[in-house]
Write an enzyme that holds these catalytic residues in place. Structure first.
Site, short mmCIF file in Angstrom:
data_model
loop_
_atom_site.label_atom_id
_atom_site.label_comp_id
_atom_site.label_asym_id
_atom_site.label_seq_id
_atom_site.Cartn_x
_atom_site.Cartn_y
_atom_site.Cartn_z
NE ARG A 1 4.07 1.50 -1.72
CZ ARG A 1 5.12 0.73 -1.47
NH1 ARG A 1 6.15 0.75 -2.29
NH2 ARG A 1 5.15 -0.06 -0.42
CB CYS B 1 -0.90 0.01 1.23
SG CYS B 1 -1.91 -1.48 1.43
CD1 TRP C 1 -1.81 -5.75 -2.82
CD2 TRP C 1 -2.43 -4.72 -4.69
NE1 TRP C 1 -1.77 -6.67 -3.82
CE2 TRP C 1 -2.14 -6.07 -4.99
CE3 TRP C 1 -2.85 -3.88 -5.71
CZ2 TRP C 1 -2.25 -6.57 -6.26
CZ3 TRP C 1 -2.95 -4.40 -6.98
CH2 TRP C 1 -2.65 -5.73 -7.25
CE LYS D 1 8.76 -13.26 -17.32
NZ LYS D 1 7.87 -14.32 -17.20
CD GLU E 1 7.36 -12.35 -20.90
OE1 GLU E 1 6.19 -12.08 -21.23
OE2 GLU E 1 7.65 -12.84 -19.79
CE LYS F 1 1.85 -7.46 -14.85
NZ LYS F 1 3.07 -8.29 -14.77
CD GLU G 1 8.09 -17.53 -15.87
OE1 GLU G 1 8.10 -16.30 -15.67
OE2 GLU G 1 7.21 -18.10 -16.56
CG ASN H 1 2.92 -1.08 2.88
OD1 ASN H 1 2.28 -2.05 2.49
ND2 ASN H 1 4.12 -0.79 2.42
N GLY H 2 1.58 -3.27 5.23
CA GLY H 2 2.18 -4.47 5.82
C GLY H 2 1.12 -5.39 6.37
CG HIS I 1 13.59 -39.08 -27.74
ND1 HIS I 1 13.30 -40.34 -28.20
CD2 HIS I 1 14.07 -39.23 -26.48
CE1 HIS I 1 13.57 -41.22 -27.24
NE2 HIS I 1 14.04 -40.57 -26.19
#
Length: 610
Positions: free
Chosen positions: A27, A2, A74, A487, A490, A605, A483, A100-101, A506
């Protein structure tokens, strides 16, 4: 994650707070609010939704004053709503807090305060702080705050004002960022520099376990147990755009470095440290009978979240012995999946708005399945429609290429797998405790791994000259390879593929040519020797091999050209660490090729259409 802003001085605080919150809206943007001291009372204006909603509310119900704190949220504790929005007050509306937390022991404190007569109106952990301050008040705001934080466990950045001491504002930090801005007969607090840079470039940066007593004319720094601190002022040289990235060149790099914090916040409040168990009972309502009845799990996701699901298959099957299938969401509902009353469907989505994942969720429910969602956005469509929700606490992710969201999803999967294992009694208590201890060590290990970024940058700049690159791995290492390859392709636009190392013979070996880069992950001890044999196969075709190995591994260097090591952890947990150098490789390769790292071509996104 936040955003906090505060002001004390002689100017009208409202526009300062609103403009500061706009700089921090990345945030958190599910609700916002401000508290202003006006004519002997503290006036609170807060509302669910974006900052524009708050501005409209204040326009209809104006407020003005020179002492104020504000917040953009958030959501972690409690869904996005007017009542759960910050700031929060005690029962007398005297103590006001923005936070925040996560307060890990908030339920314990809340129950104690309820017994003493406190009445709560929200679902948040933050409201507990306001009531705690009221209960502990000893005639002095500073010592009261110190007594309160001594009772609190968790992570927090706090901005506090008190109606009867309007000449001061208190800031406190433990494991969540908070800075103090220094002005001329006015001072500020904020989560990040962007909120303050138009007013001042002179700041104090609070460290963990520190607080500040702030008046219009003075800032006094001290530890939370009252020891005074002397500190040099930090002068900000960054421009506004750089400041929004906390000094990092790109949001992606900032988010890579935020992963240790994201790990801590996703883990926080979900472990019973006394019993060495995972406790998700406050978040999900799966009964013991239901958990024991599950005979199959389907994991459904897209892109990076799908790769997290592939790791999840290994994790959940090994921890619980429940068979797991993993599907790309865009394919799942069209293959007429076999769903029984004992099938649990897990959907994974960073945004909670991914169209294909939402469609798969709805199809699963139509077929009678219970759906558990792992998502980063409380109040998103996925979180609202799923039967159960396990939130990650990565905070908003701005860069298109996902980093901290992926690793936070892994941590959530580890915790969920252990929770199932406890209920189904598939592992002894000692084994569960060993996993929990290893999970608690992940944030510090990730921080250690990030120290090797300059070395990884050198490898990336070398690889950036190539147009093709391959990843190989076995077991969990193959899932991470997928992954890492995503990355790289992209954001660097280098053609990259990931292959199971055991499948090289193979067909894939036909692609290995002289000098082609191959990144080989070798962190799984049970198939280590076979992985080394596969590496030797590509070396025999003159590939240039960069190995990813566990700390202390002195053997792999004999078979590869270069090695990056990750801190040693339990085999199931290695993906949360081994992916970090792959993220950095992709970032620095894209940078070397002059690409727009945060906004790669042709990509968005959040994919909200099929």
């Amino acid at each position: 994650m936040c955003g906090i802003v505060g002001y004390i001085g002689s100017r009208d605080a409202k526009p300062i707070l609103i403009n500061g919150l706009k700089k921090l809206e990345y945030r958190g943007y599910d609700s916002a609010g401000i508290a202003i001291y006006e004519d002997g009372e503290i006036q609170v204006r807060k509302t669910v939704g974006r900052l524009t909603n708050l501005e409209e509310l204040i326009e209809k119900n104006p407020v003005k004053g020179t002492l104020a704190i504000g917040h953009t949220r958030w959501a972690t504790h409690g869904s996005p709503s007017d009542v759960n929005s910050h700031p929060h007050v005690d029962g007398k509306s005297e103590f006001v807090v923005v936070h925040n937390g996560i307060i890990e022991n908030f339920l314990e404190i809340k129950e104690e305060l309820i017994e003493k007569g406190a009445t709560f109106v929200s679902e948040t952990d933050t409201e507990v702080i306001a009531h705690l301050l009221s209960h502990l008040y000893d005639g002095d705001l500073v010592t009261t705050v110190q007594k309160a934080v001594a009772k609190m466990k968790g992570a927090y950045a706090l901005g506090i004002i008190y109606k009867n001491e309007p000449e001061k504002m208190i800031a406190v930090r433990l494991a969540s960022p908070l800075i103090i801005g220094i002005g001329e007969k006015e001072n500020y607090i904020a989560s990040d520099i962007p909120a303050l840079i138009e007013h001042t470039r002179d700041i104090y940066i609070l460290n963990d376990g520190e607080m500040a007593v702030i008046t219009a004319d003075n800032v006094q720094l001290m530890t939370t147990d009252g020891k005074l601190i002397e500190r040099d002022v930090f002068h900000v040289e960054w421009d506004v755009e750089t400041a929004e990235k906390d000094g990092f060149d790109h949001f992606m790099l900032k988010e890579i470095y935020e992963q240790p914090r994201a790990y801590r916040e996703t883990i926080s409040n979900r472990i019973n440290h006394q019993l060495n168990t995972v406790d998700l009972s406050q978040e999900i309502n799966l009964t013991e009978d239901y958990i024991k009845s599950i005979d199959k799990i389907h994991i459904v996701a897209c892109g990076t979240a799908y790769h997290a699901g592939l790791v999840g298959k290994y994790v959940i099957e090994q921890l619980t012995r429940i068979p797991v299938e993993v599907d790309v969401a865009s394919e799942y509902r069209y293959r007429n999946p076999i769903i029984t009353p004992n099938t649990l469907v897990m959907v994974i989505s960073q945004s909670g708005e991914t169209a294909d994942t939402l469609a798969a969720l709805r199809e699963s429910q139509r077929n009678g399945a219970k759906v558990l969602a792992i998502t980063n956005v409380n109040g998103s469509s996925v979180s609202r429609e799923a039967d159960e929700v396990l939130l990650t606490h990565a905070g908003p992710e701005i860069a298109v290429a996902s980093t901290k969201a992926y690793t936070s999803q892994l941590v959530a999967i580890y915790l969920f797998g252990l929770y199932l294992s406890q209920v189904r009694e598939t592992h002894e208590d000692a084994a569960i405790a060993k996993y929990i201890q290893a999970i608690k060590e992940l944030p510090a290990q990730a921080e250690k791994l990030l120290e090797f970024a300059p070395i990884i940058k050198q490898f990336a700049e070398r690889f950036a000259k190539h147009e093709d690159l391959f990843f190989i791995g076995r077991s969990l290492d193959f899932a991470v390879s997928l992954e890492g390859s995503l990355k790289l392709k992209e954001i660097s636009y280098i053609h990259s593929e990931a292959y199971p190392a055991g499948e090289l013979k193979h067909g894939t070996l036909a692609l290995i040519t002289d000098g082609i880069p191959v990144i080989a992950l070798a962190t799984q001890e049970d198939i280590y020797e076979k992985m080394v044999s596969n590496i030797i196969e590509v070396k025999a075709r003159n590939a240039y091999v960069l190995g990813i190995a566990l700390e202390g591994d002195t053997e792999l260097a004999k078979s590869v050209d270069e090695v990056i090591t990750i801190p040693k952890t339990l085999p199931l947990l290695t993906p949360a660490l081994s992916v970090i150098p792959l993220q950095l490789l992709a970032y620095y390769a894209a940078l070397a090729r002059g690409n727009d790292v945060d906004k790669p071509r042709n990509l968005a996104k959040s994919v909200t259409v099929e």
